[in-house]
Design a protein around this motif. Structure first.
Motif, PDB file in Angstrom:
ATOM      1  N   ALA A   1      82.110 -59.403  83.041  1.00 31.14           N
ATOM      2  CA  ALA A   1      82.446 -58.437  84.098  1.00 31.14           C
ATOM      3  C   ALA A   1      81.203 -57.647  84.528  1.00 31.14           C
ATOM      4  O   ALA A   1      81.302 -56.627  85.181  1.00 31.14           O
ATOM      5  CB  ALA A   1      83.560 -57.516  83.653  1.00 31.14           C
ATOM      6  N   LEU A   2      80.038 -58.127  84.112  1.00 26.66           N
ATOM      7  CA  LEU A   2      78.717 -57.668  84.539  1.00 26.66           C
ATOM      8  C   LEU A   2      78.286 -56.313  83.998  1.00 26.66           C
ATOM      9  O   LEU A   2      77.381 -56.248  83.212  1.00 26.66           O
ATOM     10  CB  LEU A   2      78.587 -57.720  86.063  1.00 26.66           C
ATOM     11  CG  LEU A   2      78.606 -59.185  86.539  1.00 26.66           C
ATOM     12  CD1 LEU A   2      78.955 -59.321  87.987  1.00 26.66           C
ATOM     13  CD2 LEU A   2      77.267 -59.846  86.226  1.00 26.66           C
ATOM     14  N   SER A   3      78.938 -55.214  84.392  1.00 25.25           N
ATOM     15  CA  SER A   3      78.529 -53.956  83.778  1.00 25.25           C
ATOM     16  C   SER A   3      79.605 -52.913  83.968  1.00 25.25           C
ATOM     17  O   SER A   3      80.359 -52.958  84.924  1.00 25.25           O
ATOM     18  CB  SER A   3      77.179 -53.474  84.331  1.00 25.25           C
ATOM     19  OG  SER A   3      77.316 -52.686  85.484  1.00 25.25           O
ATOM     20  N   PRO A   4      79.692 -51.973  83.008  1.00 31.05           N
ATOM     21  CA  PRO A   4      80.568 -50.833  83.226  1.00 31.05           C
ATOM     22  C   PRO A   4      80.043 -50.059  84.434  1.00 31.05           C
ATOM     23  O   PRO A   4      78.864 -50.161  84.775  1.00 31.05           O
ATOM     24  CB  PRO A   4      80.442 -50.017  81.936  1.00 31.05           C
ATOM     25  CG  PRO A   4      79.196 -50.481  81.268  1.00 31.05           C
ATOM     26  CD  PRO A   4      78.920 -51.871  81.753  1.00 31.05           C
TER      27      PRO A   4
ATOM     28  N   TYR B   1      73.946 -53.130  89.044  1.00 33.76           N
ATOM     29  CA  TYR B   1      74.535 -53.434  87.733  1.00 33.76           C
ATOM     30  C   TYR B   1      73.551 -52.978  86.668  1.00 33.76           C
ATOM     31  O   TYR B   1      72.342 -53.218  86.785  1.00 33.76           O
ATOM     32  CB  TYR B   1      74.706 -54.936  87.510  1.00 33.76           C
ATOM     33  CG  TYR B   1      75.632 -55.665  88.416  1.00 33.76           C
ATOM     34  CD1 TYR B   1      76.977 -55.317  88.522  1.00 33.76           C
ATOM     35  CD2 TYR B   1      75.189 -56.780  89.138  1.00 33.76           C
ATOM     36  CE1 TYR B   1      77.833 -56.036  89.339  1.00 33.76           C
ATOM     37  CE2 TYR B   1      76.042 -57.511  89.959  1.00 33.76           C
ATOM     38  CZ  TYR B   1      77.359 -57.135  90.057  1.00 33.76           C
ATOM     39  OH  TYR B   1      78.204 -57.849  90.859  1.00 33.76           O
ATOM     40  N   SER B   2      74.056 -52.377  85.617  1.00 36.17           N
ATOM     41  CA  SER B   2      73.208 -52.118  84.461  1.00 36.17           C
ATOM     42  C   SER B   2      73.333 -53.295  83.498  1.00 36.17           C
ATOM     43  O   SER B   2      74.089 -54.235  83.738  1.00 36.17           O
ATOM     44  CB  SER B   2      73.665 -50.836  83.759  1.00 36.17           C
ATOM     45  OG  SER B   2      74.910 -51.051  83.110  1.00 36.17           O
ATOM     46  N   ASP B   3      72.617 -53.243  82.410  1.00 35.60           N
ATOM     47  CA  ASP B   3      72.884 -54.148  81.307  1.00 35.60           C
ATOM     48  C   ASP B   3      74.379 -54.046  80.990  1.00 35.60           C
ATOM     49  O   ASP B   3      74.986 -52.979  81.149  1.00 35.60           O
ATOM     50  CB  ASP B   3      72.047 -53.729  80.091  1.00 35.60           C
ATOM     51  CG  ASP B   3      72.163 -54.721  78.952  1.00 35.60           C
ATOM     52  OD1 ASP B   3      71.289 -55.582  78.835  1.00 35.60           O
ATOM     53  OD2 ASP B   3      73.150 -54.651  78.179  1.00 35.60           O
ATOM     54  N   SER B   4      74.970 -55.151  80.554  1.00 36.82           N
ATOM     55  CA  SER B   4      76.431 -55.165  80.341  1.00 36.82           C
ATOM     56  C   SER B   4      76.869 -54.244  79.208  1.00 36.82           C
ATOM     57  O   SER B   4      78.040 -53.917  79.086  1.00 36.82           O
ATOM     58  CB  SER B   4      76.908 -56.588  80.049  1.00 36.82           C
ATOM     59  OG  SER B   4      76.443 -57.461  81.040  1.00 36.82           O
TER      60      SER B   4
END
Lengths: 481, 481
Positions: free
Chosen positions: B324-327, B103-106
């Motif tokens: 939704a955490l991250s694109p 996951y990246s930053d959101s």
């Protein structure tokens, strides 16, 4: 300047109300500290690759080839990719006209949905219908879609475990519904008691809330327990009696660290129970490529499977999915690969098994190191992580610590976790972000730091915790037994 | 069986109410026909790769390497990948700790957001702040996030062009808000008239609606027009006077097929206008990797940039994104590559320019072939596609055709488009899915079929249309002049 439409005061209240602690105050502070150069161990979110877990090789080879299909015509491709990865890439490209750059059907590529259905049938022993399987950008997006279809307004309630993964509380807030909590029993290893469920529903109805659905998270997040077949039967019977849909968050089904209770899906138990329940109870199950030994969080791939939903309702869910056109296609391929991995005899089979077993065995060891570590700390008690990716120790905060938190304007567990972060760089999530009984405090940490780093991390935690307790304890007893 | 929670009748009414014609009745029928073996030309959705457009090579090489970073250590990697693709893959992997599986930053990877900000600054001549840029899973998801933050209930209105891209109408329905239409003038090449806007807002206010934001789509979807600087100034002044936020859907900014009016961003015009407007007007601009000469729809990548939003409001939008955490991370890399493509002197520069120019020039030719083709048909008039990916001809249906549609229980343009589909396999979207003036009928088709197929498709359309008109015309005149 006048008040403008996108000023804070004028935003949608449901947006302002919702809380998502996994990336809340603690995470923001940790990000700040990282920017300032401090070494941060991000255990706030189940993000295995970020903590050094290597991706499985085979699926990455296949998706890389799907991204660069022109490589398939290159005479040198065999120097970099094994033949079975090449064959698999061709297999998926044949299913996806236009390749990874084309929108798929909004439910996902039909061929991948068929592979998911076959996986479910192999797992549960009952056929599954690809038309009732939708691929999603991660399981969270699927949960949001289903809750959106379910919640009509404030008087619609969703039964959610406490402690829970805050995706549920946040989404219910965002959609303007009501969360109806049911408590998991910490002293019974986070077990679920049907009598307790019944009381929660009655209390909600007394307040005028129509309880519409029940969420279970199995294996548990943040609590790590694995539900037994008997427990699942109770839940299914309860949902049937109370006319609730069951939303089964089963994203950790590969993450099992004990042998007594292997994962068993809600759907299998329901089918085993036979009619009328198996024919009538509405069940939606969620899965993902982000967890298990895959840990492909950043790809954002998932699916949900609907059971006993009428085609007319499925059509509505399809229509809403179609507004955002399609889930991302690369992650759909990952999902296909996850449910249909290399088989014995395939060139990549040995490597795939070695890598996946290695990850899972190491996670099991880490679960033990972490639980034992917490239980060796002063005023900390912790159930064993039977499954999933988290440890959720109870922190028995002395009254003086609670007072100090109050004085600092912080919730007590937030106060503790912030101090932990500043002292050690360990970024956790306070139990209050997941819900807990009044006056009881926890934190959630993932079990994901590298196995070799684990002893040092637990030693660093213990040092911080025991000094914290020393500082705040009045040496006459615990705040709570 | 009793009525159950996820039965159609019990679903969220906003879900049931929303309409999304791009994948509506016509698309579903086309999918059925395709299953039955009929050759379908899917021009219902701007999905270039599905119609044979090849992806640009360089970005695919980079993302393939990012998916399979172990290739970077392989001595043979240079046989399959050019050195600049290898360097770029290393560049992005260094920005994304944990690689594509984490996951990246959101809000997206900070380094990519910085590249987006630099692109905006080069394009507009004004600095842009990466902290106000959020990466998204396609532009649609961004639009939904911003509308969700904006719409508080039924009495909140959003000004939307008619005809419009139904993402807007569908999302506003889903969020329980009110769509406030403003009509584009077909005879003035789908121009936008401020007097008309003012009337729309007044009428809405009269009904008790608080108009909160205005949407522009530039270049237009489905209408293909490019807004002039003067037109944009009018819109900005209007939004400022009426205290509306401006949502600028600029996803087709690379798709321009005339030289008189190159794309100019709403943000540039706003900054050029100076204070107070440039300091106060709230603007959100949307972009994507799905359109332009990229056409990477299936990757689901996009961004939005906020101007003049207070950090407190930005924080709320960040919080909701974080649920939704991250694109998805691969599409973030595509976005980075799109805003920061190969430069003169790079190994891949010539190829990149050749490929992208080739696509754009061919699209320009196709826009002409299609407009001319439509205008050669009986009872069809069509404005030239100045930009975007669509042609939106008006179909002057004879009264007898309208009666026949009624008898068949169909909206007249749906009736026409279904007949077209059955006769020719051309899958379009009826104008009623986008909105049109009462009694006027259109269809939307993309200009995306391969250039070499275009003459045959237009001939097939003309044959169908002219026979249709022959059948339904009473030979005494048109249904409407």
């Amino acid at each position: 300047m006048t008040s403008r439409p996108l000023d804070y005061d004028n935003l949608n209240d449901n947006v302002k109300k919702c809380q998502y602690a996994v990336r809340g105050e603690l995470y923001l502070r940790a990000s700040e500290l990282q920017k300032e150069g401090k070494k941060i161990i991000f255990t706030n979110v189940g993000n295995p690759h970020a903590l050094g877990q290597k991706p499985l090789t085979f699926p990455r080879q296949v998706v890389a080839l799907c991204q660069a299909p022109f490589l398939l015509d290159d005479p040198n491709v065999g120097l970099l990719f094994p033949a079975d990865a090449i064959a698999k890439a061709k297999h998926y490209l044949a299913m996806a006209p236009g390749g990874l750059g084309a929108y798929s059907d909004s439910r996902g590529i039909p061929g991948v949905r068929k592979e998911v259905a076959e996986f479910i049938e192999r797992r549960d022993g009952y056929p599954s219908d690809p038309e009732l399987i939708f691929l999603t950008d991660g399981a969270s997006k699927g949960v949001m879609q289903i809750l959106n279809a379910t919640i009509r307004g404030q008087s619609d309630g969703i039964l959610v475990p406490v402690p829970q993964y805050p995706l549920y509380s946040a989404t219910i807030s965002l959609l303007g519904g009501s969360l109806v909590p049911y408590y998991l029993e910490e002293t019974a290893n986070w077990g679920l008691d049907v009598e307790n469920l019944r009381q929660s529903v009655q209390q909600a109805r007394y307040k005028g809330i129509t309880v519409r659905a029940m969420v279970i998270i199995n294996p548990g997040n943040p609590t790590g327990q694995c539900l037994s077949e008997a427990n699942l039967k109770d839940v299914l019977r309860f949902c049937y009696q109370e006319n609730l849909a069951l939303l089964a968050d089963e994203v950790y089904q590969q993450n099992i660290y004990q042998d007594e209770r292997p994962f068993i899906s809600a759907r299998k138990v329901m089918m085993d129970m036979g009619p009328p329940l198996s024919k009538e109870l509405q069940l939606v199950s969620f899965h993902t490529v982000s967890k298990g030994y895959w840990g492909e969080c950043g790809q954002r791939g998932g699916y949900f499977e609907m059971t006993n939903l009428h085609p007319k309702a499925v059509e509505e869910i399809y229509k809403v999915a179609s507004i955002a056109l399609s889930p991302n296609v690369p992650a759909q391929i990952f999902m296909g690969l996850m449910v249909n991995p290399p088989k014995p005899g395939d060139i990549s089979y040995e490597q795939y098994i070695r890598e996946s077993k290695g990850i899972l065995e190491s996670l099991r060891k880490r679960a033990h190191i972490m639980t034992d570590g917490f239980n060796s700390c002063r005023n900390v008690v912790c159930n064993f992580t039977e499954g999933a990716m988290y440890s959720f120790p109870q922190i028995r905060l002395p009254p003086k610590a609670i007072e100090a938190a109050k004085a600092a304007g912080k919730v007590p567990d937030v106060f503790y976790c912030l101090k932990l972060l500043e002292a050690t760089g360990i970024s956790t999530v306070p139990g209050s972000g997941f819900g807990q009984k009044e006056g009881v405090f926890h934190l959630r940490t993932t079990i994901l730091p590298a196995e070799e780093d684990m002893p040092a991390i637990m030693a660093s935690f213990k040092k911080f915790n025991d000094e914290f307790m020393e500082q705040y304890e009045d040496h006459r007893g615990y705040s709570r037994m």
